[in-house]
Design a protein around this motif. Structure first.
Motif, mmCIF file in Angstrom:
data_model
loop_
_atom_site.group_PDB
_atom_site.id
_atom_site.type_symbol
_atom_site.label_atom_id
_atom_site.label_comp_id
_atom_site.label_asym_id
_atom_site.label_seq_id
_atom_site.Cartn_x
_atom_site.Cartn_y
_atom_site.Cartn_z
ATOM 1 N N LEU A 155 0.336 -4.116 -6.744
ATOM 2 C CA LEU A 155 0.443 -2.684 -6.501
ATOM 3 C C LEU A 155 -0.504 -1.962 -7.444
ATOM 4 C CD1 LEU A 155 4.346 -2.345 -6.285
ATOM 5 C CD2 LEU A 155 2.722 -2.678 -4.413
ATOM 6 N N SER A 156 -1.166 -0.928 -6.940
ATOM 7 C CA SER A 156 -2.136 -0.186 -7.739
ATOM 8 C C SER A 156 -1.858 1.304 -7.564
ATOM 9 C CB SER A 156 -3.563 -0.518 -7.318
ATOM 10 O OG SER A 156 -4.483 0.231 -8.055
ATOM 11 N N ALA A 157 -1.463 1.970 -8.664
ATOM 12 C CA ALA A 157 -1.191 3.420 -8.641
ATOM 13 C C ALA A 157 -2.246 4.109 -9.468
ATOM 14 C CB ALA A 157 0.209 3.709 -9.174
ATOM 15 N N GLN A 158 -3.135 4.843 -8.771
ATOM 16 C CA GLN A 158 -4.209 5.573 -9.437
ATOM 17 C C GLN A 158 -5.055 4.645 -10.300
ATOM 18 O OE1 GLN A 158 -2.428 8.798 -11.597
ATOM 19 N NE2 GLN A 158 -1.691 9.876 -9.744
ATOM 20 N N ASP A 193 8.197 -4.330 -10.743
ATOM 21 C CA ASP A 193 7.339 -3.316 -11.363
ATOM 22 C C ASP A 193 6.399 -3.944 -12.379
ATOM 23 O OD1 ASP A 193 8.925 -3.961 -13.464
ATOM 24 O OD2 ASP A 193 9.949 -2.031 -13.607
ATOM 25 N N GLU A 194 5.678 -3.082 -13.122
ATOM 26 C CA GLU A 194 4.674 -3.585 -14.067
ATOM 27 C C GLU A 194 5.312 -4.220 -15.289
ATOM 28 O OE1 GLU A 194 5.612 0.688 -14.981
ATOM 29 O OE2 GLU A 194 5.185 -0.545 -13.222
ATOM 30 N N LYS A 238 -4.286 1.829 -11.676
ATOM 31 C CA LYS A 238 -3.556 1.045 -12.676
ATOM 32 C C LYS A 238 -2.594 0.101 -11.987
ATOM 33 C CE LYS A 238 -3.700 4.624 -16.264
ATOM 34 N NZ LYS A 238 -2.883 5.445 -17.193
ATOM 35 N N ARG A 290 0.840 -1.207 0.000
ATOM 36 C CA ARG A 290 0.000 0.000 0.000
ATOM 37 C C ARG A 290 0.867 1.246 0.000
ATOM 38 N NH1 ARG A 290 -2.715 -1.202 4.054
ATOM 39 N NH2 ARG A 290 -1.583 0.021 5.613
ATOM 40 N N SER A 306 2.327 1.710 -3.388
ATOM 41 C CA SER A 306 1.314 2.212 -4.326
ATOM 42 C C SER A 306 1.085 3.701 -4.125
ATOM 43 C CB SER A 306 0.001 1.438 -4.147
ATOM 44 O OG SER A 306 0.201 0.058 -4.413
ATOM 45 N N ASN A 307 1.146 4.155 -2.870
ATOM 46 C CA ASN A 307 0.965 5.590 -2.572
ATOM 47 C C ASN A 307 2.259 6.374 -2.736
ATOM 48 O OD1 ASN A 307 -1.703 5.017 -1.997
ATOM 49 N ND2 ASN A 307 -1.284 4.680 0.200
ATOM 50 N N GLN A 308 3.371 5.708 -3.103
ATOM 51 C CA GLN A 308 4.687 6.322 -3.287
ATOM 52 C C GLN A 308 5.202 6.958 -2.001
ATOM 53 O OE1 GLN A 308 4.491 9.040 -6.614
ATOM 54 N NE2 GLN A 308 4.011 7.391 -8.119
ATOM 55 N N ALA A 351 0.676 -1.567 -11.031
ATOM 56 C CA ALA A 351 2.034 -1.006 -10.984
ATOM 57 C C ALA A 351 3.062 -2.041 -10.570
ATOM 58 C CB ALA A 351 2.076 0.187 -10.043
#
Length: 848
Positions: free
Chosen positions: A198-201, A132-133, A203, A99, A102-104, A205
């Motif tokens: 991992l989910s970034a916005q 990574d993706e 998508k 998490r 994902s939130n960087q 990740a």
């Protein structure tokens, strides 16, 4: 109170009833059955006691096993919950890292720090990797215990294998995914993978990959008390051991098969069926087999049962011997009473000591009347006392006839019968002779049958001797003559020469030098077909020395002594052959007469046909004479006129030659003939008569017809007769010119599976009446006032002599008869299998 007690307790009468029934049943049994029940009762009691002991021990052992299973199941489920909670705690910590990534909120350094803290705090966690993706490793931290082959290198890409497959599954599902334990070929321990997406916005990740040591998960996740009581292992979906040491199957000295330990296994959540937790209980008791009391009771029960069984078997053997003795005695008595041979025993003084039922039945006297008698016995005929007394004295002195003797015996009723008696010494069990045994058989019926057979043989011999045929029987491969009747001896004498000559000349048995191994036995030339399927052979031969035609028939038979023989019957058929030859000559004359009659009827037409070429020759000659006299003819014109004159002369000669060949007398000669030639010759001869009657003739012959075996002159005679009859039928019907036609067709056919050539002649007359069709082919039957009635009968005879058939039918147009069709067919034959057959006129017969 006393009344209540009396009501509860059974009365004395109620108790006495079963006892009385038991005594009655026991007394109704035979002593043998009482002995059997007396032996079986203690044995049954011992077996029931042993069964009760075994059941008790088995029940206790079963209860103990069930308690162990329940405890094992409870402990395994407790251990499974502990391992599950530990995995869920690690999963929650990894999901926090995912998490933050994902939130960087985490960079690579912070990721390494937190991963190092987790790995150092929890020994089952072996490595944490950030992917990574694009499936490239961004960061990875592993425990010192991880082998170099399992380390993740930053920048490396995962493109294949189970890790890549799990990566794709986590990307698609957007949920944490556990993969199956990795199977590596080296000595490195297997690892369990968890990939958290991992989910970034919104998508995808990448994933956070955490790897667990299955051995450490088992050691630190399983409670210590469970590890102490059981052998705990972790298995994959295929049953392979991933961690822990399983217990080996126990083998005992009393049980041949493997005795597996008590075990229980459950899947580990949240991994699922890919990871199974199994616990095996250590053995804590010896069970029923190790119980000394059980073996002591079993040994005593088995010894008691063995002693009872031994006693029962000894008693049973005695009873069996007694029963066998009684059965043997009864069997011998029944056998003596059931045999048809009379048996009589006398002592050394001639006194009768024993007779069986058959002897009493033969003579009519009872056993009490016969036993004790001395010579003369009551069954001796009065007239034969002296002869019987002499034979009895010979028996008592040991001079009996070995083959027995025949005598007449008297019944109690006074009637006599023929008997054969055999005498033999009667020896007891100690080998001492105690008398004489005589067996007597009634031979009245065999003597009667023998006399009948003798009379039958005499009658049979008389019949064969009076036959007007020669009968001889001789064995194969021998010169002996087994039988020959009077006519054979009159013709050939009493030797086998005539028999063998008939066989050789008739060809009944193939010659030795021409036989083959497949058709003949190599020992004697006998055909290899079974005798039961062999058929009699017929042949007609001529014997010059006798001046006779003989019909020879032969067949194989088994002679009375078992030898294989051949019977030959030769019948004089000379009168029949002479009659057949005379009939053939008469048929030939009838055919010639029929052809002459046909030519007589066609004489005017033939004369008209010859008049044309003769008139043309006369005109050509007159013209040439006048031209020569006036010298107005050239050499070329003269040659042309002479050629035309020669052509007309050849035409007249051909007409005369064809008529001469048709009407001349000749022997029947069947040969392979061309159907086209036969039809052309017949059409050319018949066309004269048809044109005279103003009848149009059309004919069709199928192309490429095979040749037929036929006499061409006779077949032409049939066709001419049928076409002439068709023209006469058209004249009688007075048909107009457009309907005055006769059609001849020749085509191939298949009749009854045989290839034939069919000839059909169809006219346009009024047809034939039903009463005419019924007698159409009979001799001397004709619908013409001046007809002789031999034309169609002769045609049918000619066709049938060629093995063909003729048929006539009317042609209808609705209900109106528009003509008649005569048809006949000839079978296709070749020169190899065709035989020369003489044409004979058969007896008149009606249409079938």
């Amino acid at each position: 109170m006393q009344a209540q007690q009396n009501a509860v307790l059974p009365s004395a009468e109620t108790l006495k009833t079963p006892v009385r029934w038991w005594r009655t049943w026991w007394r109704s049994l035979s002593p043998h059955r009482q002995d059997r029940f007396a032996v079986l009762a203690p044995l049954a009691a011992v077996l029931m006691f042993l069964a009760a002991i075994v059941a008790a021990f088995w029940y206790l052992r079963t209860e103990e096993v069930e308690r162990e299973k329940e405890a094992l199941k409870r402990d395994v489920e407790y251990a499974q919950q502990r391992v599950r909670l530990r995995l869920l705690e690690r999963q929650e910590q990894i999901m926090r890292i995912a998490r933050d990534l994902s939130n960087q909120d985490l960079d690579r350094a912070e990721f390494d720090r937190r991963a190092e803290a987790l790995i150092s705090q929890y020994p089952e966690l072996q490595a944490v990797t950030w992917i990574d993706e694009r499936m490239r490793i961004r960061a990875s931290h592993a425990a010192p215990t991880v082998s170099s082959s399992q380390l993740r290198v930053i920048g490396e890409s995962i493109r294949s294998g189970e890790t890549a497959d799990t990566y794709l599954l986590a990307r698609d599902m957007q949920q944490p995914v556990y993969s199956q334990p990795l199977s590596v070929k080296d000595e490195a321990p297997p690892l369990l993978q968890l990939q958290v997406p991992l989910s970034a916005q919104g998508k995808f990740a990448g994933v956070v990959l955490s790897e667990y040591s299955i051995d450490s998960l088992l050691r630190y996740g399983t409670p210590t008390e469970v590890l102490a009581r059981y052998g705990v292992t972790l298995l994959d979906s295929n049953g392979n051991v991933l961690a822990g040491t399983p217990l080996q199957p126990r083998r005992t000295a009393f049980i041949a098969k493997d005795n597996r330990a008590n075990e229980y296994e459950v899947p580990v959540s949240p991994v699922g069926n890919g990871l199974m937790l199994r616990a095996q209980a250590y053995r804590t008791s010896l069970g029923v087999v190790g119980s000394g009391l059980f073996w002591l009771v079993g040994a005593l029960s088995a010894m008691t049962a063995w002693l009872l069984i031994a006693t029962w078997r000894h008693t049973r053997r005695r009873l069996q011997a007694q029963q066998a003795l009684v059965s043997e005695t009864n069997f011998r008595r029944a056998m003596e009473n059931s045999i048809l041979t009379g048996m009589r025993a006398v002592d050394m003084q001639g006194r009768i000591t024993y007779v069986n039922a058959a002897f009493c039945q033969m003579t009519g006297w009872s056993e009490s009347e016969l036993v004790g008698q001395t010579p003369p016995y009551s069954y001796w005929p009065d007239s034969d006392h002296e002869s019987f007394q002499a034979k009895t004295n010979d028996e008592l002195s040991g001079k009996g006839i070995p083959g027995g003797f025949q005598a007449r015996v008297k019944r109690k009723s006074g009637s006599l019968f023929d008997a054969r008696l055999y005498v033999s010494p009667l020896v007891d069990a100690k080998g001492k002779q105690t008398g004489w045994m005589t067996s007597m058989t009634d031979i009245t019926e065999p003597n009667r049958i023998r006399e009948q057979l003798t009379a039958s043989h005499e009658r049979f011999t008389v019949v064969l001797e009076s036959l007007d045929a020669s009968v001889s029987v001789a064995p194969l491969g021998s010169a002996e003559l087994l039988f020959a009747n009077r006519l054979y001896r009159q013709w050939f004498g009493s030797q086998t020469d005539g028999h063998l000559e008939l066989v050789a000349q008739a060809g009944v048995l193939p010659a030795r030098e021409h036989s083959s191994v497949d058709d003949e036995d190599g020992l004697m030339g006998l055909p290899t077909d079974p005798l039961t399927s062999a058929r009699s052979e017929n042949a007609e031969i001529f014997r010059p020395e006798l001046g006779k035609w003989l019909e020879v028939r032969s067949r194989y038979l088994n002679w009375v002594d078992g030898r294989l023989a051949q019977m030959v019957i030769a019948t004089d058929i000379t009168p029949r052959r002479l009659a057949e030859e005379q009939a053939a000559r008469q048929a030939e004359r009838a055919q010639s007469v029929s052809r002459l009659i046909t030519m007589g009827e066609m004489a005017s037409s033939v004369a008209h046909e010859l008049n044309q070429p003769l008139a043309a020759i006369s005109n050509y000659c007159s013209g040439m004479v006048s031209r020569i006299e006036s010298k107005q003819i050239s050499e070329e014109m003269l040659i042309s006129v002479l050629q035309k004159t020669a052509h007309q002369a050849q035409r007249a000669g051909q007409i005369i030659q064809r008529i001469r060949q048709f009407v001349k007398k000749s022997e029947p000669n069947q040969s392979l003939a061309n159907v086209h030639d036969i039809v052309n010759e017949a059409v050319e001869l018949a066309d004269i008569e048809l044109r005279r009657n103003n009848v149009r003739l059309t004919h069709y012959v199928a192309a490429r017809l095979p040749k037929v075996m036929a006499d061409t002159i006779l077949i032409e005679q049939v066709l001419i007769n049928l076409m002439k009859n068709g023209a006469e039928s058209i004249n009688q019907a007075q048909r107009p010119t457009a309907r005055r036609s006769v059609e001849l067709r020749v085509v191939p056919r298949h009749i009854d599976g045989q290839g034939v050539v069919e000839f059909s002649v169809q006219d346009t007359g009024k047809g034939l009446a039903p009463e005419v069709l019924a007698h159409l082919f009979e001799a001397f039957f004709s619908t013409k006032q001046e007809g002789m009635g031999i034309g169609l009968n002769l045609c049918r005879s000619i066709v049938e002599s060629h093995h063909g058939r003729m048929h006539a039918e009317n042609i209808y147009n609705g209900t109106e008869v528009t003509g008649c069709r005569f048809s006949f067919w000839l079978p296709l034959k070749t020169a190899a299998n065709a035989t020369t057959e003489s044409v004979a006129t058969p007896k008149p017969r009606t249409i079938e």
